[in-house]
Design a protein around this motif. Structure first.
Motif, PDB file in Angstrom:
ATOM      1  N   ASP A   1       0.841  -1.201   0.000  1.00  0.00           N
ATOM      2  CA  ASP A   1       0.000   0.000   0.000  1.00  0.00           C
ATOM      3  C   ASP A   1       0.878   1.254   0.000  1.00  0.00           C
ATOM      4  OD1 ASP A   1      -2.305  -1.479   0.098  1.00  0.00           O
ATOM      5  OD2 ASP A   1      -2.742  -1.088   2.215  1.00  0.00           O
ATOM      6  N   LEU A   2       0.509   2.234  -0.822  1.00  0.00           N
ATOM      7  CA  LEU A   2       1.130   3.554  -0.762  1.00  0.00           C
ATOM      8  C   LEU A   2       0.329   4.419   0.202  1.00  0.00           C
ATOM      9  CD1 LEU A   2       2.075   4.482  -4.443  1.00  0.00           C
ATOM     10  CD2 LEU A   2       3.631   4.406  -2.497  1.00  0.00           C
ATOM     11  N   VAL A   3       1.016   5.024   1.153  1.00  0.00           N
ATOM     12  CA  VAL A   3       0.339   5.820   2.176  1.00  0.00           C
ATOM     13  C   VAL A   3       1.078   7.137   2.371  1.00  0.00           C
ATOM     14  CG1 VAL A   3      -0.689   3.875   3.428  1.00  0.00           C
ATOM     15  CG2 VAL A   3       1.645   4.606   3.981  1.00  0.00           C
ATOM     16  N   VAL A   4       0.371   8.109   2.906  1.00  0.00           N
ATOM     17  CA  VAL A   4       0.969   9.393   3.260  1.00  0.00           C
ATOM     18  C   VAL A   4       0.582   9.689   4.700  1.00  0.00           C
ATOM     19  CG1 VAL A   4      -1.011  10.685   2.321  1.00  0.00           C
ATOM     20  CG2 VAL A   4       1.174  11.837   2.640  1.00  0.00           C
ATOM     21  N   GLY A   5       1.526  10.235   5.438  1.00  0.00           N
ATOM     22  CA  GLY A   5       1.247  10.533   6.838  1.00  0.00           C
ATOM     23  C   GLY A   5       2.425  11.209   7.501  1.00  0.00           C
ATOM     24  N   MET A   6       2.319  11.391   8.811  1.00  0.00           N
ATOM     25  CA  MET A   6       3.361  12.049   9.585  1.00  0.00           C
ATOM     26  C   MET A   6       4.378  10.987  10.019  1.00  0.00           C
ATOM     27  SD  MET A   6       4.006  15.210  10.446  1.00  0.00           S
ATOM     28  CE  MET A   6       2.577  16.261  10.795  1.00  0.00           C
ATOM     29  N   PHE A   7       5.314  10.683   9.104  1.00  0.00           N
ATOM     30  CA  PHE A   7       6.257   9.593   9.309  1.00  0.00           C
ATOM     31  C   PHE A   7       7.653  10.075   9.689  1.00  0.00           C
ATOM     32  CE2 PHE A   7       3.582   7.509   5.750  1.00  0.00           C
ATOM     33  CZ  PHE A   7       2.574   7.193   6.652  1.00  0.00           C
ATOM     34  N   GLY A   8       7.926  11.370   9.525  1.00  0.00           N
ATOM     35  CA  GLY A   8       9.207  11.919   9.945  1.00  0.00           C
ATOM     36  C   GLY A   8      10.297  11.797   8.902  1.00  0.00           C
ATOM     37  N   TRP A   9      11.375  12.549   9.138  1.00  0.00           N
ATOM     38  CA  TRP A   9      12.538  12.517   8.253  1.00  0.00           C
ATOM     39  C   TRP A   9      13.372  11.290   8.583  1.00  0.00           C
ATOM     40  CZ3 TRP A   9      14.822  18.197   8.048  1.00  0.00           C
ATOM     41  CH2 TRP A   9      14.079  18.944   7.130  1.00  0.00           C
ATOM     42  N   GLN A  10      13.031  10.152   8.010  1.00  0.00           N
ATOM     43  CA  GLN A  10      13.742   8.903   8.240  1.00  0.00           C
ATOM     44  C   GLN A  10      13.381   7.914   7.141  1.00  0.00           C
ATOM     45  OE1 GLN A  10      12.471   7.207  12.005  1.00  0.00           O
ATOM     46  NE2 GLN A  10      10.362   7.870  11.702  1.00  0.00           N
ATOM     47  N   ASP A  11      14.174   6.848   7.037  1.00  0.00           N
ATOM     48  CA  ASP A  11      13.920   5.837   6.013  1.00  0.00           C
ATOM     49  C   ASP A  11      12.694   4.994   6.332  1.00  0.00           C
ATOM     50  OD1 ASP A  11      16.061   6.198   4.109  1.00  0.00           O
ATOM     51  OD2 ASP A  11      17.442   5.420   5.619  1.00  0.00           O
ATOM     52  N   TYR A  12      12.558   4.597   7.585  1.00  0.00           N
ATOM     53  CA  TYR A  12      11.489   3.685   7.994  1.00  0.00           C
ATOM     54  C   TYR A  12      10.748   4.263   9.193  1.00  0.00           C
ATOM     55  CZ  TYR A  12      13.754   0.088   5.128  1.00  0.00           C
ATOM     56  OH  TYR A  12      14.294  -0.630   4.086  1.00  0.00           O
ATOM     57  N   ALA A  13       9.439   4.020   9.249  1.00  0.00           N
ATOM     58  CA  ALA A  13       8.627   4.442  10.390  1.00  0.00           C
ATOM     59  C   ALA A  13       7.649   3.334  10.746  1.00  0.00           C
ATOM     60  CB  ALA A  13       7.871   5.726  10.063  1.00  0.00           C
ATOM     61  N   ALA A  14       7.631   2.950  12.009  1.00  0.00           N
ATOM     62  CA  ALA A  14       6.622   2.016  12.514  1.00  0.00           C
ATOM     63  C   ALA A  14       5.529   2.847  13.164  1.00  0.00           C
ATOM     64  CB  ALA A  14       7.247   1.056  13.525  1.00  0.00           C
ATOM     65  N   VAL A  15       4.342   2.850  12.573  1.00  0.00           N
ATOM     66  CA  VAL A  15       3.281   3.761  13.004  1.00  0.00           C
ATOM     67  C   VAL A  15       1.944   3.038  13.082  1.00  0.00           C
ATOM     68  CG1 VAL A  15       4.430   5.799  12.027  1.00  0.00           C
ATOM     69  CG2 VAL A  15       2.797   4.508  10.626  1.00  0.00           C
ATOM     70  N   GLY A  16       1.060   3.604  13.884  1.00  0.00           N
ATOM     71  CA  GLY A  16      -0.318   3.147  13.929  1.00  0.00           C
ATOM     72  C   GLY A  16      -1.165   3.914  12.926  1.00  0.00           C
ATOM     73  N   PRO A  17      -2.410   3.492  12.737  1.00  0.00           N
ATOM     74  CA  PRO A  17      -3.283   4.159  11.765  1.00  0.00           C
ATOM     75  C   PRO A  17      -3.475   5.653  12.039  1.00  0.00           C
ATOM     76  CG  PRO A  17      -4.205   2.043  12.411  1.00  0.00           C
ATOM     77  CD  PRO A  17      -3.037   2.285  13.314  1.00  0.00           C
TER      78      PRO A  17
END
Length: 344
Positions: free
Chosen positions: A93-109
């Motif tokens: 899935d392609l998503v957009v969100g508040m993931f931060g300036w980093q390569d990977y982000a583990a986030v909730g919905p």
């Protein structure tokens, strides 16, 4: 068990006193996180660079809590889900969100703004013309500015990602659009690329004379991204019943000490004008109304956009300062992975 990939992160190293500079950040490496139950792991593809980031790292009171020292820089990003432990999200899935300036982000919905559905448009547009910038122009102009057909709409930083959309949306609604930009290249962009009816370089000479030529019938809506001398000049030309949208204050280097300038109260009183501050996050519940409209305008060629893409996360620390120096022509993004390879 395979080793976790490296996660490069841009951390806030020191609290800026004004516009954040490259030395206020540092890049560190850590193993990519594993998603907990209810989370997804997102591999970021594009990172957004916003003028508003200056406020996000400031210690001065703002509309959001400041990023903490040693924390990953807050940022919207487009990424691909590479692992999911959250219902409704799937690998790829392609998503957009508040993931931060980093390569990977583990986030909730709660950190995911939306799943990107416009498969016919570049995914980067979800951070610009279909992201905060397009949304800001759409709601700021239409809801706060309330333009009517035939109105003269003036916008500062008119060649930028927000300003250029404001001018084009004004034209879509039958208005006359006037752009104020810095330098002949950006003025030409406003006229030739974005279709403004008039545009001028605020650095080129007599600002009052330029406004008189561009706005012979006064100003009905002013979309203000700058504050300062540009806005002081526009205020003198407000028509009766004019609306002023305060979206940004880019010309003010620091609010400590608080700068002093001309008073606007008399203009507002005599012209029975309205001035209102605008922050896009107040409209979060209404974003879904705007996305399909903006996308259709892009497909139809009514809403054109430019992107200023920096390749590599190493460009992130100095990217905000570059915005305020006016280096970019279009929405500034940092590409950190190939969108077609993002699932790897």
């Amino acid at each position: 068990m395979s080793q976790a990939p490296v996660n490069r992160q841009v951390l806030l190293k020191s609290r800026p006193s004004g516009i954040p500079q490259a030395e206020d950040f540092e890049i560190v490496e850590a193993p990519a996180p594993a998603p907990a139950d209810g989370q997804v792991l997102v591999r970021n593809l594009f990172l957004s660079v916003e003028p508003a980031m200056r406020g996000w790292v400031s210690a001065v009171a703002n509309y959001s809590q400041p990023v903490g020292i040693g924390e990953v820089m807050r940022s919207f990003a487009v990424g691909r889900v590479v692992a999911s432990r959250a219902a409704g999200y799937h690998e790829g899935d392609l998503v957009v969100g508040m993931f931060g300036w980093q390569d990977y982000a583990a986030v909730g919905p709660e950190a995911i703004q939306r799943r990107i559905e416009e498969s016919d448009l570049p995914p980067s547009t979800a951070l610009g013309v279909l992201g905060l910038n397009g949304l800001t122009a759409y709601f700021g102009l239409l809801d706060v500015g309330q333009p009517k057909s035939g109105d003269t709409v003036v916008v500062s930083t008119a060649a930028g990602s927000v300003g250029s959309a404001v001018g084009q949306i004004a034209k879509i609604h039958g208005c006359r659009s006037v752009g104020i930009a810095g330098g002949p290249t950006k003025v030409a962009l406003c006229l030739d690329e974005f279709g403004f009816d008039a545009a001028f370089d605020y650095k080129a000479g007599d600002l009052d004379a330029a406004l008189d030529r561009a706005c012979p019938n006064g100003v009905d809506v002013y979309f203000d991204n700058t504050s300062g001398p540009i806005s002081d000049a526009v205020m003198k030309r407000l028509n009766v019943g004019a609306r002023v949208v305060i979206c940004g204050t880019a010309s003010v280097a620091s609010w400590d000490p608080w700068p002093k300038g001309p008073r606007v109260e008399r203009h507002l009183l005599v012209k029975r004008a309205r001035m209102q501050g605008f922050v896009i996050f107040d409209y979060a519940k209404h974003y879904a109304e705007a996305w399909p409209v903006l996308a259709d305008w892009v497909r139809a060629g009514k809403l054109r956009y430019r992107e200023d893409i920096l390749d590599g996360i190493e460009h992130a620390p100095g990217a905000i300062a570059g915005l305020y120096r006016g280096e970019n022509l279009g929405k500034r993004l940092i590409r950190i992975a190939d969108p077609d390879q993002g699932a790897q």
